[in-house]
Design an enzyme around this catalytic site. Structure first.
Site, PDB file in Angstrom:
ATOM      1  N   HIS A  36      35.516 -55.982  56.333  1.00  0.00           N
ATOM      2  CA  HIS A  36      34.629 -55.127  55.532  1.00  0.00           C
ATOM      3  C   HIS A  36      35.401 -54.299  54.515  1.00  0.00           C
ATOM      4  O   HIS A  36      36.226 -53.467  54.874  1.00  0.00           O
ATOM      5  CB  HIS A  36      33.856 -54.186  56.452  1.00  0.00           C
ATOM      6  N   ASP A  38      34.596 -52.176  50.704  1.00  0.00           N
ATOM      7  CA  ASP A  38      33.535 -51.690  49.808  1.00  0.00           C
ATOM      8  C   ASP A  38      33.966 -51.576  48.360  1.00  0.00           C
ATOM      9  O   ASP A  38      33.353 -50.816  47.596  1.00  0.00           O
ATOM     10  CB  ASP A  38      33.035 -50.330  50.303  1.00  0.00           C
ATOM     11  N   GLU A 141      25.488 -55.702  53.686  1.00  0.00           N
ATOM     12  CA  GLU A 141      25.495 -54.602  54.650  1.00  0.00           C
ATOM     13  C   GLU A 141      24.137 -53.922  54.697  1.00  0.00           C
ATOM     14  O   GLU A 141      23.839 -53.035  53.900  1.00  0.00           O
ATOM     15  CB  GLU A 141      26.587 -53.577  54.317  1.00  0.00           C
ATOM     16  N   HIS A 168      21.831 -50.916  58.176  1.00  0.00           N
ATOM     17  CA  HIS A 168      22.841 -49.911  57.829  1.00  0.00           C
ATOM     18  C   HIS A 168      22.456 -48.684  58.658  1.00  0.00           C
ATOM     19  O   HIS A 168      22.005 -48.842  59.798  1.00  0.00           O
ATOM     20  CB  HIS A 168      22.897 -49.646  56.313  1.00  0.00           C
ATOM     21  N   HIS A 214      26.830 -50.799  62.940  1.00  0.00           N
ATOM     22  CA  HIS A 214      25.708 -49.946  62.493  1.00  0.00           C
ATOM     23  C   HIS A 214      24.424 -50.064  63.314  1.00  0.00           C
ATOM     24  O   HIS A 214      23.504 -49.286  63.090  1.00  0.00           O
ATOM     25  CB  HIS A 214      25.338 -50.184  61.014  1.00  0.00           C
ATOM     26  N   HIS A 235      32.970 -53.902  61.193  1.00  0.00           N
ATOM     27  CA  HIS A 235      33.779 -52.675  61.049  1.00  0.00           C
ATOM     28  C   HIS A 235      33.332 -51.620  62.058  1.00  0.00           C
ATOM     29  O   HIS A 235      32.628 -50.684  61.720  1.00  0.00           O
ATOM     30  CB  HIS A 235      33.772 -52.159  59.604  1.00  0.00           C
ATOM     31  N   ASP A 304      37.190 -51.080  56.433  1.00  0.00           N
ATOM     32  CA  ASP A 304      36.209 -50.214  55.757  1.00  0.00           C
ATOM     33  C   ASP A 304      36.827 -49.498  54.557  1.00  0.00           C
ATOM     34  O   ASP A 304      36.363 -48.433  54.137  1.00  0.00           O
ATOM     35  CB  ASP A 304      35.618 -49.188  56.739  1.00  0.00           C
TER      36      ASP A 304
END
Ligand SMILES: *[C@@H]1O[C@H](CO)[C@@H](O)[C@H](O)[C@H]1NC(C)=O
Ligand SMILES: *[C@@H]1O[C@H](CO)[C@@H](O)[C@H](O)[C@H]1NC(C)=O
Ligand SMILES: [Zn+2]
Length: 411
Positions: A36, A38, A141, A168, A214, A235, A304
């Site tokens: 993961h 971003d 995600e 999420h 999540h 993650h 992450d």
């Protein structure tokens, strides 16, 4: 006195280098596949996804955890790039925003073909390894990204989505998120609604990795029982090491072991140490712990990076993976175990998901019940003629008609 001090320092220095050298030697052929990252979200926030902006040059990008030189220094050979759109887009423009984040990932591969290779299969990852490129995959995600539509799920698969995080940090109309376990949200689906189960079946059928980062513990357990293929936590870290509800509790780690699934450890300080501060050694503690409870085959990395504000000292950006691997070697992880955590465990799970997929099988078609949707800003085409309430009405009509006929015959 001083010579022994001097010798001791020299010895410890050499040992440190030795582990780092060994880490880099392993990673040359078995680079890290991270679960993961971003960076696409940073590209949206900073540049509105305009990659031609000179400041967005990924060779020189500063102030981010991720850029091309850092990926190279970190021996990153595979990355699930997060196509993330926040929960406040749910029931609004989530689908559009998700597609734009998928598009920016594809444009990254197009603009830097010497670095990134967009792939959609385990074989594609292995090919990118051989070419010395960063295998780039799309992870969506948040289940809100499909707007409760199996058609959108399938369309995103065709755009390259190879994992989807079921939620999420918000419930979808069909799956519960981790905030249910803190009491900040209420459970709506008891883990997974009947429609949520059809989403999981469809992901199995298509060959999309199911990501349980999540989600609520109930959702984790329901999916681990239902899924026909192993799953990932892209993650998440170990709850026993830091009691944060985003982490994976021990009984779930047992199920991870039994299903051959994978936990890719998150580096976010708050999940590592339950504190604003954390260090590399504490991340290694999570890896050690998951290895002990779920097995060496159940461990991976899901940093992450560029999705969190605080990362541990020693793991400041994506260039630092070799330091973490050196720490595992220092802790006497076997070379095979290290290779597993780096990429072989993910490849094993991905291959199992591909093997369990079956594109010949009939697709799931039953739409989510209309009453599960927030309808204020959507049309209800399809539902108006085929909704259960209409069937019910016509059913009742038919029943009363036959009842009248019955009485007519009695007369
Ligand atoms: C990492 O942090 C822990 C907890 O604060 C501390 O005990 C440990 O000494 C630190 N390790 C390193 C290598 O800094
Ligand atoms: C699950 O645990 C068993 C027993 O400890 C171990 O042999 C096996 O490798 C583990 N599975 C994974 C995927 O690590
Ligand atoms: Zn996340």
């Amino acid at each position: 006195m001083w010579p022994s001090w001097w010798l001791w320092s020299l010895v410890s220095l050499c040992t440190a280098d030795e582990f780092l050298d060994q880490a880099k030697r392993i990673m040359k052929n078995t680079p890290v596949i991270d679960g993961h990252n971003d960076l696409p979200w940073q590209l949206l926030k900073r540049f509105n996804n305009q990659l031609q902006n000179p400041k967005a040059d990924l060779n020189n990008l500063a102030d981010t955890h991720t850029n091309i030189p850092k990926l190279r220094a970190g021996y990153v050979g595979g990355q699930f790039w997060s196509a993330y759109t926040p929960c406040d887009t749910q029931n609004k423009d989530a689908v559009k925003r998700t597609m734009e984040q998928i598009d920016v990932i594809h444009r990254m591969c197009q603009k830097y073909p010497e670095t990134f290779s967009c792939v959609t299969s385990s074989a594609g990852i292995r090919q990118a390894f051989l070419e010395g490129k960063v295998a780039s995959l799309v992870g969506v995600e948040g289940g809100h990204s499909i707007d409760s539509s199996l058609g959108v799920l399938r369309a995103l698969y065709h755009l390259g989505m190879r994992y989807m995080t079921l939620t999420h940090s918000c419930n979808t109309p069909w799956a519960d998120n981790w905030l249910v376990d803190t009491g900040e949200d209420q459970a709506h689906s008891q883990g997974l609604s009947p429609f949520g189960k059809s989403v999981v079946r469809e992901m199995n059928r298509l060959g999309i990795l199911i990501d349980l980062a999540h989600v609520s513990v109930d959702t984790m357990k329901t999916v681990l029982k239902l899924s026909q293929a192993p799953v990932i936590f892209s993650h998440s870290s170990a709850y026993a090491k830091c009691r944060h509800q985003r982490n994976v509790p021990d009984d779930v780690l047992q199920m991870v072991n039994q299903t051959g699934s994978l936990v890719m450890v998150n580096f976010y300080n708050d999940y590592v140490s339950c504190n604003k501060k954390a260090n590399l050694s504490q991340v290694a503690d999570h890896l050690d712990y998951i290895k002990k409870v779920a097995g060496a085959g159940a461990v991976g990395f899901g940093g992450d990076f560029d999705g969190v504000e605080r990362v541990p000292s020693g793991l400041e950006d994506v260039s630092k993976y070799p330091d973490l691997v050196a720490e595992l070697l220092r802790r006497q992880w076997k070379e095979e175990e290290v290779k597993g955590a780096l990429s072989e465990n993910l490849l094993r799970v991905f291959e199992a998901v591909e093997k369990a997929s079956n594109h010949m099988q009939t697709p799931e078609e039953e739409p989510i019940p209309l009453e599960m949707l927030e309808v204020s800003c959507r049309t209800i085409y399809g539902y108006s003629s085929a909704s259960p309430s209409f069937h019910q009405q016509s059913g009742t009509l038919l029943a009363s008609l036959s009842l009248s006929l019955f009485f007519l015959c009695l007369l």
